[in-house]
Design an enzyme around this catalytic site. Structure first.
Site, short mmCIF file in Angstrom:
data_model
loop_
_atom_site.label_atom_id
_atom_site.label_comp_id
_atom_site.label_asym_id
_atom_site.label_seq_id
_atom_site.Cartn_x
_atom_site.Cartn_y
_atom_site.Cartn_z
CE LYS A 129 -5.81 -4.10 -1.61
NZ LYS A 129 -6.05 -2.76 -1.04
CG ASP A 169 -2.69 -3.26 0.53
OD1 ASP A 169 -3.59 -2.42 0.61
OD2 ASP A 169 -2.56 -4.17 1.39
N1 GLU Z 1 -3.99 -0.24 -1.12
C1 GLU Z 1 -4.60 1.03 -0.93
C2 GLU Z 1 -6.00 0.86 -0.38
O1 GLU Z 1 -6.25 -0.06 0.38
C3 GLU Z 1 -4.50 1.94 -2.15
C4 GLU Z 1 -5.12 1.43 -3.41
C5 GLU Z 1 -4.84 2.30 -4.64
O2 GLU Z 1 -4.25 3.36 -4.52
O3 GLU Z 1 -5.25 1.86 -5.72
O4 GLU Z 1 -6.89 1.63 -0.61
#
Ligand code: GLU
Length: 451
Positions: A129, A169
Site C-alpha cells: 500500500k 484508493d
Molecule cells: N485500494 C483498493 C483496496 O483497498 C484496491 C487496490 C488495488 O486494486 O490494487 O483493495
C-alpha cells in the site's frame, strides 16, 4: 475486544513496541491475532517458524520527500509512502491513498489488511500500500499533475509489473493513475501496462474495474443473506460514503431490488426514503465534485440533510448497512443503534470501517458481518484481472469481467464460511477471512524457507 491466545501475546507486544504511535496498525494486527489462536493450536510449526512475526513485519518500507510547485509558484512539500508488505504470493499489490490523514501507520495497516485480502482472492498477488499526506481537495488539475509526477520521480525505481503494482484508493482515481503511469513510462522508457491497475480503458484498463469494489461487496452480502434464505429484494439499505465504492454498491443493490435510503460524505448524510437517485448523486460527486447537501437541496421536499456534527448516517434504521467511507467510521454506539433498529447484515466496503467494539456488538447480536478484507476484495481481484489482460495483451467484455468478479466473490464467501465452520466458529466471517487469508500466505512462506 476479544482476547488473544497467550502464545500470541508477545507478538502483539512486539508489534506495538516496534511501531509506536501507530494505533490503526496495532488495531489491524490485534484483530487478525484474535483469530489465529485456533490456527497455532492445529499448526504449532507456524509458531516455531516465526511465521506470524514475519507476516507482521513489512518486507520493505519506503518513505520519501515529494517537492512540487503550486499554481501560485510556492514550493510545497509532502511525504510519500510505499509499504511493500508481503510478496509470498506475487508482486506487491495495493492502492495509493492521497489524504491529509495519511501517515506510515495508516499505510502499514492498509498494507497488512491488503496482504490477507489479496490472498483471499486466490489470485497471484502479494500485499502493499502507498500514498501521501497530500490533500487533493481544491487543487487544480495542473497541481495534481505536478504532484503525481514528482511522487513518481522517486517511486518509479521501486515499482515494476513483476515487483510492485499500485492502483487507486481514497483520493486517487483514473486521473491520478494516468499522471503517475505517464511519468513512470517516461522515466523508465518502458510501456509496462501491468505496472498500474485502475487505468482508463484507453490505455490498458479493465472494464468493470471502477465498479468492482462496490459490486463485489454487494455480491458478498447477497451470498451471506442467502445462507439465511434471504435476499436484497425489498430491503432498506444504508451505504456510507459517496465515492467510488459507495456509488457502485448503490447501483448493484438497486439492481437486486434493494432500496438504498441514505448515503453520506465527510460533511454529513442525506436521507431519501424514495430511494437514492443515483444519476443525481453521480452528477454531484463525479462531475460537480460538490458536497452531499446539494442532493437534498436539489431534491427538495421529503429529502433531508443532516450535518456530521448533528448525527451519523448509522442513525437511519435499515436492514443492511454497507460502510463504504473510511477506517473506524462505525463505532460501538453506532453498531448498538443499528442492531436495535433491526439490521440483519453488514458488509464492509471500506477498509476497517467498524471499530473493534462495533464488530463485537454485531457478533454478539448474531447478525451477518462481513469484514472488509473479504467483502471489499472485488476491487483488487479485478485489478488482478486487469494485470491478466495486460499480460496477454487482451481486453475482455464487461460481461466476461463481471462474471469473473461474481465468481471470485462467491469463492471468497464460501472460503470464509467453510473456514469458520472448520475452525469451530460457524457464521464467523471475521475468523474465516483471517484464518483463510493467513494460511495461504503462511504456507507459501513456509515453503520458501526463512526469507
Ligand atoms: N485500494 C483498493 C483496496 O483497498 C484496491 C487496490 C488495488 O486494486 O490494487 O483493495
Amino acid at each position: 475486544m476479544n482476547s488473544i491466545d497467550e502464545k500470541l501475546q508477545p507478538i502483539l507486544a512486539q508489534v506495538i513496541r516496534r511501531n509506536a504511535g501507530e494505533p490503526e496498525f496495532h488495531q489491524a494486527v490485534h484483530e487478525v491475532l484474535e483469530s489465529l489462536g485456533r490456527v497455532v493450536a492445529k499448526h504449532p510449526d507456524y509458531l516455531e517458524q516465526a511465521l506470524i512475526e514475519r507476516i507482521c513485519e513489512p518486507e520493505r518500507q519506503i518513505i520519501f520527500r515529494i517537492p512540487w510547485v503550486d499554481d501560485k509558484g510556492q514550493v510545497q512539500i509532502n511525504r510519500g509512502f510505499r509499504v511493500q508488505f508481503n510478496s509470498a504470493l506475487g508482486p506487491y499489490k495495493g492502492g495509493m491513498r492521497f489524504h491529509p490523514s495519511v501517515n506510515v501507520g495508516i499505510i502499514k495497516f492498509l498494507g497488512f489488511e491488503q496482504t490477507f485480502k489479496n490472498a483471499l482472492t486466490g489470485m497471484p498477488i502479494g500485499g502493499g500500500k502507498g500514498g501521501s499526506d497530500f490533500d487533493p481537495k481544491g487543487r487544480s488539475d495542473a497541481e495534481i499533475m505536478r504532484f503525481c509526477q514528482s511522487l513518481m520521480t522517486e517511486l518509479h525505481r521501486h515499482l515494476g509489473e513483476q515487483t510492485d503494482v499500485p492502483a487507486g484508493d481514497i483520493g486517487v482515481g483514473g486521473r491520478e493513475i494516468g499522471y503517475m503511469f505517464g511519468q513512470y513510462k517516461r522515466l523508465t522508457n518502458r510501456y509496462e501496462a501491468g505496472v498500474f491497475t485502475g487505468k482508463a480503458l484507453a490505455y490498458g484498463g479493465s472494464r468493470a474495474r471502477t465498479e468492482a469494489t462496490g459490486y463485489g461487496n454487494t455480491y458478498f452480502v447477497q451470498s451471506m443473506l442467502k445462507t439465511r434464505g434471504a435476499d436484497f429484494d425489498g430491503k432498506k439499505v444504508v451505504v456510507s460514503g459517496s465515492g467510488n465504492v459507495a456509488i457502485y454498491s448503490i447501483e448493484k443493490v438497486q439492481s437486486f431490488g434493494g432500496k438504498v435510503i441514505a448515503c453520506s460524505d465527510s460533511s454529513g448524510y442525506v436521507v431519501d426514503e424514495a430511494g437514492i437517485d443515483l444519476a443525481l448523486l453521480k452528477e454531484i460527486k463525479n462531475v460537480r465534485r460538490d458536497r452531499i447537501s446539494e442532493y437534498a437541496r436539489i431534491k427538495g421536499q421529503g429529502v433531508y440533510f443532516v450535518s456530521a456534527d448533528k448525527g451519523s448516517v448509522w442513525d437511519v434504521p435499515c436492514d443492511v448497512a454497507m460502510p463504504s467511507a473510511t477506517q473506524n467510521e462505525l463505532s460501538g454506539k453506532d453498531a448498538a443503534r443499528l442492531v436495535k433498529n433491526g439490521v440483519v447484515a453488514v458488509g464492509e466496503g471500506a477498509n476497517m470501517p467498524s471499530t473493534p467494539e462495533a464488530i463485537k456488538v454485531f457478533q454478539d447480536a448474531g447478525i451477518l458481518f462481513a469484514p472488509g478484507k473479504a467483502a471489499n476484495a472485488g476491487g483488487v481481484a479485478t485489478s488482478a484481472l486487469e494485470m491478466q489482460q495486460n499480460a496477454s495483451r487482451d481486453s475482455w467484455t464487461f460481461e466476461q469481467t463481471e462474471a469473473r468478479l461474481a465468481s471470485i466473490m462467491r469463492g471468497i464467501h464460501d472460503t470464509c464460511f467453510e473456514t469458520a465452520e472448520e475452525y469451530g466458529a460457524p457464521g464467523n466471517y471475521v475468523l474465516g477471512a483471517n484464518i483463510a487469508g493467513f494460511v495461504r500466505v503462511a504456507e507459501a512462506m513456509r515453503m520458501m524457507g526463512v526469507i
